[in-house]
Design an enzyme around this catalytic site. Structure first.
Site, PDB file in Angstrom:
ATOM      1  N   SER A  97       0.843  -1.197   0.000  1.00  0.00           N
ATOM      2  CA  SER A  97       0.000   0.000   0.000  1.00  0.00           C
ATOM      3  C   SER A  97       0.883   1.254   0.000  1.00  0.00           C
ATOM      4  O   SER A  97       1.599   1.499  -0.952  1.00  0.00           O
ATOM      5  CB  SER A  97      -0.966  -0.050   1.185  1.00  0.00           C
ATOM      6  OG  SER A  97      -1.948   0.944   1.086  1.00  0.00           O
ATOM      7  N   GLU A 152     -12.124   9.083 -12.745  1.00  0.00           N
ATOM      8  CA  GLU A 152     -12.419  10.257 -13.561  1.00  0.00           C
ATOM      9  C   GLU A 152     -11.585  10.247 -14.834  1.00  0.00           C
ATOM     10  O   GLU A 152     -10.613   9.500 -14.964  1.00  0.00           O
ATOM     11  CB  GLU A 152     -12.112  11.540 -12.774  1.00  0.00           C
ATOM     12  CG  GLU A 152     -12.952  11.727 -11.524  1.00  0.00           C
ATOM     13  CD  GLU A 152     -12.578  13.000 -10.790  1.00  0.00           C
ATOM     14  OE1 GLU A 152     -12.191  13.985 -11.467  1.00  0.00           O
ATOM     15  OE2 GLU A 152     -12.652  13.018  -9.554  1.00  0.00           O
ATOM     16  N   HIS A 164      -3.858  -0.474  -4.754  1.00  0.00           N
ATOM     17  CA  HIS A 164      -5.321  -0.669  -4.671  1.00  0.00           C
ATOM     18  C   HIS A 164      -5.926  -0.326  -6.042  1.00  0.00           C
ATOM     19  O   HIS A 164      -6.986   0.312  -6.122  1.00  0.00           O
ATOM     20  CB  HIS A 164      -5.939   0.220  -3.591  1.00  0.00           C
ATOM     21  CG  HIS A 164      -5.349   0.045  -2.226  1.00  0.00           C
ATOM     22  ND1 HIS A 164      -5.696  -0.999  -1.391  1.00  0.00           N
ATOM     23  CD2 HIS A 164      -4.429   0.777  -1.549  1.00  0.00           C
ATOM     24  CE1 HIS A 164      -5.015  -0.886  -0.246  1.00  0.00           C
ATOM     25  NE2 HIS A 164      -4.238   0.174  -0.327  1.00  0.00           N
TER      26      HIS A 164
END
EC number: 3.4.15.6
Length: 298
Positions: A155, A173, A197
């Site tokens: 992460s 987006e 992720h």
């Protein structure tokens, strides 16, 4: 006597597999494991077991650095239990919360002696703020380069691997400059920009935005419970349940990134995209892709 007829239909897949195995790079002793977060900590633990094995297995001396976390003792303790259950010879936490701690002779001695370093998740800006340009980081960098240390980051611990780091931003987006916040990472694999992720949080747009801003870097998007294993010979191999997305701007012909407003859509021409899953390989410098051997079937 009739001539013997050889049916090559069933032999071709085996020949292809053998040829591919001959070209397949062999694992180097140490590596850098870049994990997309949420790796399996309960069941097969394949990614964590791979790190454990590369760090020396039953002879492993593993140092956990939870500096990215707001609860370093808790998250560090969880990894201690996991690696002790696997049978590591020694596991410890370096609870480094302030840059001054990186000057400690005890901390430096631990990093000179250990065989594996694990960077936990949390906040990548916090992690960089504590470790960048310190004796701790210099020891890690030199020992990784020398093949003396296996390094893993999950992460936030994955995000810091490049020189250019994704510090935050939006998801889902159209690519644009405001979609991604960039900062300086730890530069352990300076050629790449890592996002984690990845498909789980719909981050393709922001990785493309980052690559458009830095077209001399390779974009690497890593899904949860998935790992890109960077070998010392330049090969990357995929482990885990998801995929690794590679955004390669080597042949980029045009982008409007320097000329548009922050919220305007980006134009990015001639990107090359690879989606890799378990066992697939990619060479960081040659830009060569190899499929997993087990994928070849009759």
């Amino acid at each position: 006597m009739a001539p013997k007829v050889v049916d090559r239909r069933n032999t071709m897949p085996q020949l292809q597999a053998k040829s591919l195995e001959m070209r397949t790079p062999q694992a180097t002793k140490t590596a850098v494991l870049v994990i997309g977060g949420a790796e399996d900590k309960v069941h097969g633990r394949e990614i964590l077991r791979t790190f454990f094995g590369r760090a020396g297995a039953s002879k492993a001396y593993i140092t956990i650095i939870p500096s990215a976390s707001r609860e370093p003792a808790i998250i560090g303790g969880r990894y201690i239990r996991i690696f002790e259950e696997m049978g590591a010879e020694k596991v410890e936490i370096l609870d480094i919360r302030e840059r001054e701690q990186c000057e400690s002779s005890q901390v430096r001695a631990s990093l000179e002696a250990c065989s594996g370093v694990f960077l936990t998740g949390g906040d990548q800006l916090r992690l960089c703020g504590v470790l960048s340009d310190t004796p701790v980081m210099e020891i890690i960098r030199q020992r990784v380069r020398g093949g003396q240390l296996t390094l893993a980051g999950t992460s936030a611990g994955a995000a810091v691997m490049g020189h250019h780091m994704i510090a935050g931003g939006g998801s889902g987006e159209t690519p644009n400059r405001s979609l991604v916040d960039m900062a300086t990472g730890l530069g352990l694999i300076p050629e790449v920009i890592v996002d984690q992720h990845f498909h789980n949080r719909n981050r393709m747009g922001r990785l493309i935005s980052a690559v458009a801003a830095h077209p001399d870097r390779l974009g690497i998007g890593i899904d949860e419970d998935t790992c890109a294993v960077f070998e010392r010979d330049g090969w990357l191999q995929v482990l885990g349940k998801g995929s690794v997305t590679i955004v390669d701007p080597t042949e980029l012909t045009h982008t409007n990134e320097p000329h548009v407003g922050a919220n305007e859509p980006l134009t990015v021409h001639n990107l090359r995209l690879h989606i890799l899953s378990y066992g697939d390989r990619f060479h960081l410098y040659q830009r060569t892709v190899l499929p997993a051997v087990h994928r070849i079937s009759s």
